[in-house]
Design a protein around this motif. Sequence first.
Motif, short mmCIF file in Angstrom:
data_model
loop_
_atom_site.label_atom_id
_atom_site.label_comp_id
_atom_site.label_asym_id
_atom_site.label_seq_id
_atom_site.Cartn_x
_atom_site.Cartn_y
_atom_site.Cartn_z
N SER A 1 -4.61 6.58 -1.69
CA SER A 1 -3.57 5.54 -1.66
C SER A 1 -3.69 4.63 -2.87
CB SER A 1 -3.64 4.72 -0.37
OG SER A 1 -4.85 4.02 -0.29
N ARG B 1 -2.91 0.55 -3.99
CA ARG B 1 -2.65 -0.80 -3.50
C ARG B 1 -2.29 -1.68 -4.68
NH1 ARG B 1 -6.92 -3.31 0.31
NH2 ARG B 1 -5.53 -2.23 1.72
N THR C 1 -15.23 1.81 0.94
CA THR C 1 -14.26 1.68 2.03
C THR C 1 -14.80 2.47 3.21
OG1 THR C 1 -12.97 3.62 1.39
CG2 THR C 1 -12.32 1.50 0.40
N LYS D 1 -14.02 5.11 -1.35
CA LYS D 1 -14.15 3.92 -2.19
C LYS D 1 -12.78 3.53 -2.73
CE LYS D 1 -15.27 6.26 -6.56
NZ LYS D 1 -15.10 7.63 -6.12
N ILE D 2 -12.72 2.30 -3.24
CA ILE D 2 -11.54 1.82 -3.94
C ILE D 2 -11.99 1.27 -5.29
CG2 ILE D 2 -11.66 -0.43 -2.77
CD1 ILE D 2 -8.56 -0.56 -3.02
N GLY E 1 -5.42 -1.23 -6.97
CA GLY E 1 -6.54 -0.48 -6.41
C GLY E 1 -6.15 0.94 -6.08
N VAL E 2 -7.05 1.87 -6.36
CA VAL E 2 -6.84 3.27 -6.01
C VAL E 2 -7.96 3.68 -5.08
CG1 VAL E 2 -6.73 5.64 -6.87
CG2 VAL E 2 -5.60 3.80 -8.13
N VAL E 3 -7.58 4.17 -3.91
CA VAL E 3 -8.53 4.61 -2.90
C VAL E 3 -8.68 6.13 -2.99
CG1 VAL E 3 -8.99 4.75 -0.41
CG2 VAL E 3 -7.87 2.72 -1.36
N ASP E 4 -9.93 6.59 -2.95
CA ASP E 4 -10.19 8.03 -2.88
C ASP E 4 -11.23 8.28 -1.79
OD1 ASP E 4 -12.92 7.95 -3.98
OD2 ASP E 4 -11.97 7.58 -5.92
N ASP F 1 0.86 -1.17 0.00
CA ASP F 1 0.00 0.00 0.00
C ASP F 1 0.90 1.22 0.00
OD1 ASP F 1 -2.59 -1.17 0.10
OD2 ASP F 1 -2.29 -1.63 2.22
N ILE G 1 -10.77 -1.08 -8.23
CA ILE G 1 -9.82 -2.18 -8.37
C ILE G 1 -9.84 -2.69 -9.80
CG2 ILE G 1 -9.20 -4.50 -7.58
CD1 ILE G 1 -10.89 -3.84 -5.03
#
Length: 149
Positions: free
Chosen positions: A73, A75, A133, A137-138, A86-89, A22, A140
Amino acid sequence: MPPTTAELVHDRNLGDLLKHRDVVLEGCEAPQRTARVVLADMLGTDEARTDDAMLVASELIANAIQHAGGAVSFRIEVYELGSALGVVDRASDTGALPVSPSNSSTEPTDVAVSGRGLFIVQRLANTWSVEQTENGKIVIAVLTQAGSR
């Protein structure tokens, strides 16, 4: 119907998890470059696999920047037979993502000026999904190695 991300990852269609990382992107001056450096390190010398993963990651991060206030972030999970990115926003509206991304505007003969990011992701990834999340959200994307579908 193609398998969902959860089916590919959790049902072990990708084999064993080999590496996981991560990376915090929030506050990063060049989040896409940061993701590409991590991908190159984790995916190694398979140029075709790395190039596709870098483009997918760049598009997911660009979408988070443009539509969700920035990427928090990134992942990456490397499996025996592929990888999951995965991209978290912080945006929580998972319904804002189109179910079937398109490369055209409302007219079939016109090419859209923007909005092609998920279209590119859909074309390069075997499958992609969005999940809630705790704080957003992520998105993927799963890329399998050639011949492992």
